[in-house]
Design a protein around this motif. Structure first.
Motif, PDB file in Angstrom:
ATOM      1  N   ALA A 271      34.636 -22.056  27.892  1.00 36.31           N
ATOM      2  CA  ALA A 271      35.862 -22.525  27.246  1.00 36.31           C
ATOM      3  C   ALA A 271      36.185 -21.683  26.020  1.00 36.31           C
ATOM      4  O   ALA A 271      35.539 -21.811  24.976  1.00 36.31           O
ATOM      5  N   MET A 272      37.177 -20.810  26.156  1.00 37.42           N
ATOM      6  CA  MET A 272      37.658 -20.062  24.998  1.00 37.42           C
ATOM      7  C   MET A 272      38.508 -20.981  24.122  1.00 37.42           C
ATOM      8  O   MET A 272      39.280 -21.798  24.629  1.00 37.42           O
ATOM      9  N   LEU A 273      38.388 -20.814  22.819  1.00 31.78           N
ATOM     10  CA  LEU A 273      39.072 -21.684  21.871  1.00 31.78           C
ATOM     11  C   LEU A 273      40.453 -21.166  21.503  1.00 31.78           C
ATOM     12  O   LEU A 273      40.627 -19.976  21.230  1.00 31.78           O
ATOM     13  N   THR A 286      29.953 -24.434  13.581  1.00 30.63           N
ATOM     14  CA  THR A 286      28.666 -25.004  13.970  1.00 30.63           C
ATOM     15  C   THR A 286      27.883 -24.064  14.883  1.00 30.63           C
ATOM     16  O   THR A 286      26.772 -24.381  15.299  1.00 30.63           O
ATOM     17  N   GLY A 287      28.469 -22.915  15.205  1.00 32.92           N
ATOM     18  CA  GLY A 287      27.777 -21.905  15.998  1.00 32.92           C
ATOM     19  C   GLY A 287      28.036 -22.034  17.490  1.00 32.92           C
ATOM     20  O   GLY A 287      28.508 -23.060  17.973  1.00 32.92           O
ATOM     21  N   PRO A 288      27.748 -20.971  18.254  1.00 34.61           N
ATOM     22  CA  PRO A 288      27.986 -20.971  19.701  1.00 34.61           C
ATOM     23  C   PRO A 288      27.255 -22.107  20.405  1.00 34.61           C
ATOM     24  O   PRO A 288      26.154 -22.505  20.009  1.00 34.61           O
ATOM     25  N   ASN A 297      31.830 -20.113  23.008  1.00 31.30           N
ATOM     26  CA  ASN A 297      31.373 -19.057  22.098  1.00 31.30           C
ATOM     27  C   ASN A 297      32.437 -17.986  21.843  1.00 31.30           C
ATOM     28  O   ASN A 297      32.110 -16.903  21.366  1.00 31.30           O
ATOM     29  N   THR A 298      33.709 -18.325  22.127  1.00 37.76           N
ATOM     30  CA  THR A 298      34.764 -17.317  22.068  1.00 37.76           C
ATOM     31  C   THR A 298      36.052 -17.889  21.476  1.00 37.76           C
ATOM     32  O   THR A 298      36.442 -19.012  21.808  1.00 37.76           O
ATOM     33  N   ILE A 299      36.717 -17.094  20.628  1.00 34.35           N
ATOM     34  CA  ILE A 299      38.044 -17.426  20.106  1.00 34.35           C
ATOM     35  C   ILE A 299      39.061 -16.546  20.818  1.00 34.35           C
ATOM     36  O   ILE A 299      38.902 -15.326  20.868  1.00 34.35           O
ATOM     37  N   ASN A 346      28.987 -15.590  14.596  1.00 36.15           N
ATOM     38  CA  ASN A 346      28.421 -15.088  15.847  1.00 36.15           C
ATOM     39  C   ASN A 346      29.228 -15.512  17.073  1.00 36.15           C
ATOM     40  O   ASN A 346      28.674 -15.802  18.131  1.00 36.15           O
ATOM     41  N   PHE A 347      30.547 -15.555  16.907  1.00 36.27           N
ATOM     42  CA  PHE A 347      31.450 -15.845  18.014  1.00 36.27           C
ATOM     43  C   PHE A 347      32.056 -14.553  18.550  1.00 36.27           C
ATOM     44  O   PHE A 347      32.138 -13.542  17.845  1.00 36.27           O
ATOM     45  N   ILE A 348      32.470 -14.597  19.814  1.00 31.38           N
ATOM     46  CA  ILE A 348      33.202 -13.494  20.433  1.00 31.38           C
ATOM     47  C   ILE A 348      34.683 -13.631  20.072  1.00 31.38           C
ATOM     48  O   ILE A 348      35.198 -14.743  19.989  1.00 31.38           O
ATOM     49  N   VAL A 349      35.357 -12.500  19.863  1.00 27.97           N
ATOM     50  CA  VAL A 349      36.809 -12.484  19.782  1.00 27.97           C
ATOM     51  C   VAL A 349      37.332 -11.921  21.102  1.00 27.97           C
ATOM     52  O   VAL A 349      36.865 -10.875  21.560  1.00 27.97           O
TER      53      VAL A 349
END
Length: 548
Positions: A271-273, A286-288, A297-299, A346-349
């Motif tokens: 689930a991308m945010l 709060t982290g991945p 784990n992704t924006i 530590n999130f993916i863009v």
């Protein structure tokens, strides 16, 4: 007749019992197949053993049956087994919502066909709004944007809102514009209200769609759940066991997780945010999060619009619309802010980039944070048009190009008119992009395209439409090989979300997510690929779809 001594018969039975007791007990054995494990060596097997939802072993028929005893043993009868397909970029929830409340306008060849479908949809479902999805003016005579005139005649008192196939343009009637307060003076950063003769035509591009979007009634939780289950059913039927949903709200992610915990939603979802403060506070800070079925784990953000609606951001003007070079959706300050937030947590863009200017913008922005080689796995979604000077930046900063191969075969009819021949050299350049890091994820972007992953395989490999035109393929040198294509739809999709150690190949310790097909994709002709049947789909060793 000669009779065996009783003691000898007992001895034979005892040996047999000892032999069986020495076998390891598993839940499922599937044998009699050609199994593409998609491991590092791209090795094949004849049988797999499954226990507690995971692959225990893959090997020859004799080896598996001599080592394991299964509660259930399936004879695949010579069929072909692959890891479950992973759509690395789609809109699963959007597709679910469409199934519940949007008229399907895909494949319409005239505006009149659109109007007829809308009337039929409203007669059948009613409602306070008439909503539709997937019109494409490039499929109509003249290929020009429509306007509100005929919609006003047919539906003067009911708001109408129709989303273009790429999701980057909306078409509405005067009632909708009135409700939303859209006038010729309405201005939106990163968007455009199309004006003709001093008044809105009814076409809203990119961020201007938000002027109307906030007034559309939200789907109820009950209908959303029903839509998600129907979407899951359709995805399982085409061999999808994992999806990356590119842009979700907190409420939708929470609903999905609740349905997964209850065992109703079995699809694995990355689930991308959507970039909202609520999502940042709830998930990013709060982290991945990585569970068995849900990964967060992704924006997801946008750099530009779409090529079909001329919102893709180009370095030079559109070849068929001088004075227009597209739209930059947000400011540089905004992109820097999102990247800093992702980097710190530590999130993916993952950034939607279509045009060469948009791709350059985000590659350069990523470079400021990533500095050089890394394992952050920041992504460029679509990576559709790249200036020749910018390809090496993917390798230099370990940026992942996330592609959707069916965009190539959908756009090839008119992309040259938008870009001019010189820019096509860097467009839909999947092989060149693959060579930068040695891997890339592949998806469909459904419901922009069809949900069918076999179409992804076909487009990646053959780069033609379903009639086989153009002969020899369009820019065939940028097509992928069969092995590359299958990896892009399985293990590389898992790698893009840091899940390659859990799924994406049929190796011991990984989830038993697999599909049984009637065709060998590694040998099939173009026609055979399109006619391939998904015999069954399995998630966690459980059959979730059966063709028969």
């Amino acid at each position: 007749m000669y009779k065996w001594p009783v003691f000898f018969i007992h001895f034979i039975i005892l040996i047999s019992m000892i032999s069986c007791s020495n076998k390891k007990q598993v839940d499922l054995i599937v044998t009699g197949a050609k199994i593409y494990t998609v491991d590092d060596n791209f090795s094949t097997a004849e049988s797999i053993a499954v226990k507690d939802g995971k692959i225990v072993a893959a090997g020859t028929h004799d080896t598996i049956l001599s080592e394991f005893s299964g509660k259930e043993v399936i004879d695949a009868e010579g069929k072909y087994i692959y890891p479950g397909f992973n759509d690395a970029h789609c809109h699963f929830n959007g597709y679910a919502t469409n199934l519940m409340q949007y008229a399907d306008l895909r494949g319409t060849e005239t505006q009149e066909e659109i109007y007829e479908r809308l009337k039929q949809h409203h007669d059948k479902f009613g409602g306070d709004w008439i909503l539709g999805r997937s019109w494409d003016q490039n499929d109509w005579p003249g290929k020009s944007f429509p306007d509100k005139t005929r919609l006003d005649e047919l539906f003067p008192d009911i708001p109408v809102y129709l989303v273009r196939v790429d999701g980057h343009a909306g078409w509405c009637n005067s009632k909708t514009l009135e409700i939303a307060g859209v006038t010729a003076d309405s201005k939106v950063s990163g968007g455009q209200v199309i004006i003709r003769n001093g008044e809105p035509t009814g076409i809203l591009i990119d961020n201007a769609m938000g002027l109307v979007g906030e007034y559309i009634p939200e789907i109820t939780s009950e209908r959303q759940q029903k839509g998600l289950l129907e979407a899951q059913k359709n995805c399982f039927a085409v061999g999808l066991t994992s999806v990356t949903d590119a842009g979700l709200s907190k409420s939708t992610i929470s609903l999905m997780e609740e349905m997964q915990n209850k065992g109703r939603l079995k699809m694995r979802i990355n689930a991308m945010l959507n970039p909202t403060d609520e999502n940042f506070e709830t998930f990013v800070k709060t982290g991945p999060k990585q569970g068995d079925r849900l990964t967060v784990n992704t924006i997801k953000i946008y750099a530009d619009g779409a090529l079909g609606s001329r919102g893709a951001l180009l370095l030079e003007d559109y070849f068929d619309d001088f004075g227009n070079s597209g739209l930059q959706i947000e400011s540089q300050e905004y992109y820097d802010k999102i990247c800093q937030l992702a980097y710190d947590n530590n999130f993916i863009v993952a950034t939607h980039c279509i045009g060469d200017s948009a791709n350059r913008l985000m590659l350069n922005t990523y470079a400021e944070f990533l500095k050089g080689k890394n394992d952050r796995r920041w992504r460029i979604e679509h990576a559709q048009i790249i200036h020749p000077d910018d390809f090496q930046k993917f390798a230099e900063y370990s940026v992942v190009p996330s592609i959707q191969a069916t965009h190539c075969t959908s756009d090839m009819y008119w992309a040259g008119k938008r870009l001019g021949e010189w820019r096509l050299r860097g467009a839909y350049a999947y092989q060149t992009l693959l060579q930068q890091n040695g891997w890339l994820p592949n998806g469909t972007d459904f419901p922009v395209e069809n949900i069918e992953p076999l179409y992804t395989f076909y487009a990646s490999l053959f780069r033609t439409d379903h009639t086989g035109r153009p002969l020899g393929g369009w820019q065939l040198n940028e097509g992928l090989t069969r092995k590359q294509t299958l990896r892009s739809m399985t293990i590389w999709g898992a790698k893009a979300s840091f899940e390659e150690n859990k799924k994406g190949s049929l190796e011991p310790g990984k989830y038993a997510d697999f599909i049984i097909l009637d065709t060998d994709l590694m040998e099939a002709s173009p026609e055979e690929v399109l006619n391939t049947k998904i015999e069954s789909t399995w998630v966690n060793g459980e059959k979730v779809f059966n063709l028969k």
